[in-house]
Design an enzyme around this catalytic site. Structure first.
Site, PDB file in Angstrom:
ATOM      1  N   HIS A 238       0.836  -1.214   0.000  1.00 41.76           N
ATOM      2  CA  HIS A 238       0.000   0.000   0.000  1.00 41.76           C
ATOM      3  C   HIS A 238       0.864   1.255   0.000  1.00 41.76           C
ATOM      4  O   HIS A 238       0.526   2.264   0.604  1.00 41.76           O
ATOM      5  CB  HIS A 238      -0.930  -0.005   1.227  1.00 41.76           C
ATOM      6  N   ARG A 241       1.796   2.514   3.371  1.00 42.81           N
ATOM      7  CA  ARG A 241       0.787   3.295   4.069  1.00 42.81           C
ATOM      8  C   ARG A 241      -0.228   2.447   4.830  1.00 42.81           C
ATOM      9  O   ARG A 241      -1.230   2.976   5.320  1.00 42.81           O
ATOM     10  CB  ARG A 241       0.064   4.196   3.063  1.00 42.81           C
TER      11      ARG A 241
END
Length: 340
Positions: A238, A241
């Site tokens: 991600h 994140r």
């Protein structure tokens, strides 16, 4: 509209003051903000690990060969692409970019810019309907040249959004299973959850579209995706994140590709900043790659034209890297490209 990447980046730097420095090397070391913003979660280690994992791989220079012409084209999810570089899903302009660009304009820039470059972009989802709405509208307007990414919501909600993706003409649909812990979703009263193999299988059976699972970082999850009937996976943390201190995607990609690469399509993202980085990811087992932050900067500084220009620059760089490693087409790219 800015005519080159330097002027696009300078415009983005002004627009993103206090959010992103638009550093010469986007490596997460000077990010003024984490999440929300452009940085990584927590300490930012997962973001930095993506960069470090790619940097740790060296490339074998080969110039005595007959591969004089480079063909970057491929077919993916029934679509003919000019090169194996796609736009990642970047959404939440109101929160991450403090509203300095409207959600609809951000998404349209990704989808339209990628389509004009001969590629595809993914689009995002989130706690407010405007994110998914903007993505599906952009995909529809681009004649289906985009893939929506749905949060791992309750299955009935996912199915409802899959129906909208089908109506928009999308060639595939994705679920970012690595968003199962997103606090902004739960605070908004919207359930996100890990998915079982049985749930994945049930969702895959609900549509004729290829189902892509984004956020696969282990061989165990990759094998579970195969068992659940997924058509493709995206090896991704991600963008650093979702969970702090995860490894870089380039570190785990080879073992995942070796385990399942003949059973489904393996894509990857995470820290790709150049055509050489693309080459490395392909050599490690990815069929194609996704790029996020560089395209977000290009979108902010130059709209769809900026995204198109950034993608084409990466593709040009990849063509040079292929020529200098003895590769004429994507099928030539393999482990021999890397000094292991």
């Amino acid at each position: 509209m800015p005519a080159n990447l330097a002027s696009i980046r300078e415009r983005a730097r002004v627009l993103l003051q206090g959010i992103c420095h638009v550093c010469p090397v986007c490596d997460g070391r000077r990010c003024p903000t984490g999440v929300p913003g452009m940085g990584g979660i927590g300490s930012g280690a997962a973001f930095r690990n993506n960069i470090a994992a790619l940097a740790a791989r060296q490339v074998n220079l080969r110039v005595l060969h007959d591969r004089k012409d480079q063909n970057l084209g491929l077919r993916l999810f029934g679509q003919k692409l000019a090169f194996p570089i796609l736009g990642a899903a970047v959404a939440g302009a109101r929160v991450n970019f403090q509203g300095r660009l409207a959600e609809a304009e951000l998404t349209r820039s990704f989808v339209q810019g990628a389509a004009e470059a001969g590629s595809l972009s993914f689009t995002g989802d989130g706690p407010v309907p405007e994110l998914m709405d903007a993505g599906l509208k952009a995909i529809t307007e681009a004649g289906g040249r985009g893939i929506p990414v749905i949060k791992p919501r309750e299955d009935t909600e996912i199915i409802s959004l899959i129906r909208r993706a089908e109506a928009a003409g999308a060639p595939a649909v994705a679920i970012d299973v690595d968003a199962a812990g997103l606090v902004n979703m739960t605070r908004a009263g919207q359930l996100v959850e890990p998915k079982t193999v049985a749930q994945v299988a049930g969702l895959a059976k609900e549509t004729s579209l290829p189902l892509i699972l984004k956020g696969i970082m282990t061989v165990a999850d990759a094998r579970a995706a195969v068992e659940g009937g997924a058509a493709a996976i995206i090896v991704s943390n991600h963008g650093g994140r979702a969970l702090d201190h995860t490894p870089g995607t380039a570190a785990v990609l080879p073992e995942i590709a070796a385990a399942v690469g003949e059973k489904l399509i393996v894509l990857a993202d995470g820290g790709i900043r150049s055509g050489v980085d693309v080459l490395k990811m392909l050599a490690l087992g990815a069929r194609a790659v996704l790029v996020g932050r560089p395209l977000a900067i290009a979108a902010l500084g130059g709209g769809p034209a900026g995204v198109k220009l950034q993608l084409e620059a990466l593709a040009d760089d990849l063509a040079v890297a292929m020529r200098l490693t003895g590769c004429g087409d994507l099928g030539d790219i393999g482990p021999q490209v890397l000094r292991l």
